[in-house]
Design a protein around this motif. Structure first.
Motif, PDB file in Angstrom:
ATOM      1  N   GLU A 185      42.022  49.060  35.624  1.00  0.00           N
ATOM      2  CA  GLU A 185      40.751  49.129  36.185  1.00  0.00           C
ATOM      3  C   GLU A 185      40.316  47.583  37.503  1.00  0.00           C
ATOM      4  O   GLU A 185      40.070  48.818  38.619  1.00  0.00           O
ATOM      5  N   ALA A 186      41.146  47.311  37.352  1.00  0.00           N
ATOM      6  CA  ALA A 186      41.257  45.978  38.100  1.00  0.00           C
ATOM      7  C   ALA A 186      42.499  46.015  39.384  1.00  0.00           C
ATOM      8  O   ALA A 186      41.859  46.089  41.083  1.00  0.00           O
ATOM      9  N   ASN A 226      42.467  48.651  45.350  1.00  0.00           N
ATOM     10  CA  ASN A 226      43.442  48.795  45.658  1.00  0.00           C
ATOM     11  C   ASN A 226      45.188  48.625  46.242  1.00  0.00           C
ATOM     12  O   ASN A 226      45.795  48.078  46.618  1.00  0.00           O
ATOM     13  N   ALA A 227      45.351  47.891  45.286  1.00  0.00           N
ATOM     14  CA  ALA A 227      45.853  47.035  44.701  1.00  0.00           C
ATOM     15  C   ALA A 227      47.629  47.224  43.811  1.00  0.00           C
ATOM     16  O   ALA A 227      48.627  46.939  43.709  1.00  0.00           O
ATOM     17  N   VAL A 228      47.628  48.811  43.735  1.00  0.00           N
ATOM     18  CA  VAL A 228      48.180  49.413  42.760  1.00  0.00           C
ATOM     19  C   VAL A 228      49.399  49.452  43.981  1.00  0.00           C
ATOM     20  O   VAL A 228      51.467  49.205  42.994  1.00  0.00           O
ATOM     21  N   SER A 229      49.940  49.201  45.452  1.00  0.00           N
ATOM     22  CA  SER A 229      51.051  48.987  45.830  1.00  0.00           C
ATOM     23  C   SER A 229      51.790  47.961  45.903  1.00  0.00           C
ATOM     24  O   SER A 229      52.730  47.757  46.575  1.00  0.00           O
ATOM     25  N   TYR A 230      50.851  46.715  45.687  1.00  0.00           N
ATOM     26  CA  TYR A 230      51.308  45.599  45.367  1.00  0.00           C
ATOM     27  C   TYR A 230      51.726  44.554  43.580  1.00  0.00           C
ATOM     28  O   TYR A 230      51.806  43.408  43.876  1.00  0.00           O
ATOM     29  N   ALA A 231      50.995  45.460  43.070  1.00  0.00           N
ATOM     30  CA  ALA A 231      50.708  44.826  41.397  1.00  0.00           C
ATOM     31  C   ALA A 231      51.502  45.516  40.699  1.00  0.00           C
ATOM     32  O   ALA A 231      51.464  46.442  40.383  1.00  0.00           O
ATOM     33  N   ALA A 232      52.437  44.862  39.930  1.00  0.00           N
ATOM     34  CA  ALA A 232      53.572  46.116  38.979  1.00  0.00           C
ATOM     35  C   ALA A 232      52.356  45.241  38.040  1.00  0.00           C
ATOM     36  O   ALA A 232      52.234  44.213  37.378  1.00  0.00           O
ATOM     37  N   ASP A 267      39.959  39.119  39.299  1.00  0.00           N
ATOM     38  CA  ASP A 267      40.070  39.921  40.537  1.00  0.00           C
ATOM     39  C   ASP A 267      39.895  38.790  42.050  1.00  0.00           C
ATOM     40  O   ASP A 267      40.511  39.585  43.331  1.00  0.00           O
ATOM     41  N   GLU A 268      40.359  37.471  41.779  1.00  0.00           N
ATOM     42  CA  GLU A 268      39.922  36.672  42.854  1.00  0.00           C
ATOM     43  C   GLU A 268      41.656  36.453  43.318  1.00  0.00           C
ATOM     44  O   GLU A 268      41.771  36.460  44.856  1.00  0.00           O
ATOM     45  N   VAL A 269      42.809  37.089  42.368  1.00  0.00           N
ATOM     46  CA  VAL A 269      43.349  36.411  42.653  1.00  0.00           C
ATOM     47  C   VAL A 269      44.796  38.297  43.360  1.00  0.00           C
ATOM     48  O   VAL A 269      45.022  37.848  44.689  1.00  0.00           O
ATOM     49  N   LEU A 270      43.627  39.210  42.931  1.00  0.00           N
ATOM     50  CA  LEU A 270      44.737  40.432  43.497  1.00  0.00           C
ATOM     51  C   LEU A 270      44.032  40.581  45.514  1.00  0.00           C
ATOM     52  O   LEU A 270      44.475  40.914  45.489  1.00  0.00           O
ATOM     53  N   ALA A 271      42.300  40.219  45.036  1.00  0.00           N
ATOM     54  CA  ALA A 271      41.679  40.397  46.735  1.00  0.00           C
ATOM     55  C   ALA A 271      42.675  39.130  48.024  1.00  0.00           C
ATOM     56  O   ALA A 271      43.189  39.290  48.731  1.00  0.00           O
ATOM     57  N   TRP A 272      42.440  38.483  47.381  1.00  0.00           N
ATOM     58  CA  TRP A 272      43.864  36.507  47.452  1.00  0.00           C
ATOM     59  C   TRP A 272      44.938  37.049  48.401  1.00  0.00           C
ATOM     60  O   TRP A 272      46.000  37.219  49.285  1.00  0.00           O
TER      61      TRP A 272
END
Length: 304
Positions: A175-176, A181-187, A148-153
């Protein structure tokens, strides 16, 4: 003469920012850094859709790009790389005894933290008592971060490829990703086509890295009817024939070459960092490396 379009390398402040912070000046320095980064965000590739419009060669920092003083899978390490170049951050997702998703490559805590034992046997509260250790064995003040912290950062700063370790449910990771809302930048990285299919069923918009280093792998991908615009084809850690890249290009699959390991070591031994240009010219769209700053420098110089 080799000319390769590459994102501008940004040098933002000192490499030692996180190493040298004190109680008196930490807040001011961090705010200044964040302002500088914010002012230059337009030069970063911050979504896969944005990248698709240019397909500029990207550098992926393996395990976040650890260098002396900066341990793998730490937010401070990611920031150290971002301070110097746009990047993809490859990082590892593990799970604690009480089902908290955290970043950790090894099954055990011994090598990369001040603790011992299996991560699956430790609670998140127990992990917070530990600090991370860099690859030279030096203790740092950095904590094990949560996903969670990583995706937010990372929002607005980087692209991610998330390497899901054994035993971690894909649905918890998705889910995380959706939560932030990280679908666009997290593969999501997968190693088997059936796992890629499972991830795609969970979220049809998420980008998936799938093994694509052989004709057999391509046949499996085709049979699975996975949408190629959602795939990154990992061709392995050895340089494939140029003809294989051509097959992937024909399929419409963008490619990742892992130079981490032997290819990186060979470049160092031969003193020939320009070899990375050959990898790009042969067809690699992303170079996943243990030497992200060195590779980024080579690509930037080629674009001058």
């Amino acid at each position: 003469m080799r000319v390769i379009k590459i994102m501008t390398v940004l040098v933002i402040g000192s490499i030692g920012f996180f190493c040298c912070k004190t109680k008196d000046n930490t807040s001011g320095q961090q705010q200044a850094k964040e302002k500088q980064i914010s002012a230059n965000e337009k030069k970063f590739i911050t979504s896969f859709e944005q990248w698709n419009q240019t397909l500029e060669p990207l550098v992926s920092a393996h395990r976040g790009g650890p260098y002396p003083g900066f341990p793998e899978n730490a937010i401070e390490t990611f920031q150290n790389i971002v301070n110097q170049t746009p990047t993809v951050i490859e990082c590892d997702v593990s799970m604690t005894k009480d089902s908290v998703l955290v970043l950790m490559h090894d099954r055990n805590l011994n090598r990369t933290t001040t603790g011992e034992g299996a991560i699956k046997e430790a609670t998140f509260t127990e992990l917070q008592q530990l600090t991370l250790v860099d690859n030279d064995g030096n203790k740092t003040n950095f904590k094990i971060p949560t996903l969670d912290e990583v995706l937010a950062w990372g929002k607005g700063k980087v692209l991610f490829t998330l390497d899901i370790k054994r035993g971690v449910p894909y649905d918890k990771v998705i889910e995380a990703v959706e939560k932030h809302n990280a679908v666009s930048y997290a593969a999501v990285i997968t190693y088997r086509v059936q796992d890629a299919v499972e991830v795609h069923k969970l979220n049809k918009d998420v980008i998936i890295s799938v093994s694509a280093g052989s004709d057999g792998a391509l046949e499996q991908i085709e049979k699975a009817e996975l949408p190629v615009d959602k795939l990154l084809g990992f061709v392995g850690t050895r340089q494939p024939e140029k003809s294989h890249y051509e097959k992937l290009k024909k399929f419409g699959i963008r490619t990742i070459l892992g130079t981490l390991g032997n290819l990186d070591k060979s470049a160092v031994a031969k003193g020939d960092d320009n070899v990375y240009l050959t990898y790009i010219e042969n067809g690699a769209n992303i170079i996943a490396t243990d030497r992200p700053l060195e590779v980024a420098k080579v690509l930037a110089e080629a674009n001058k």
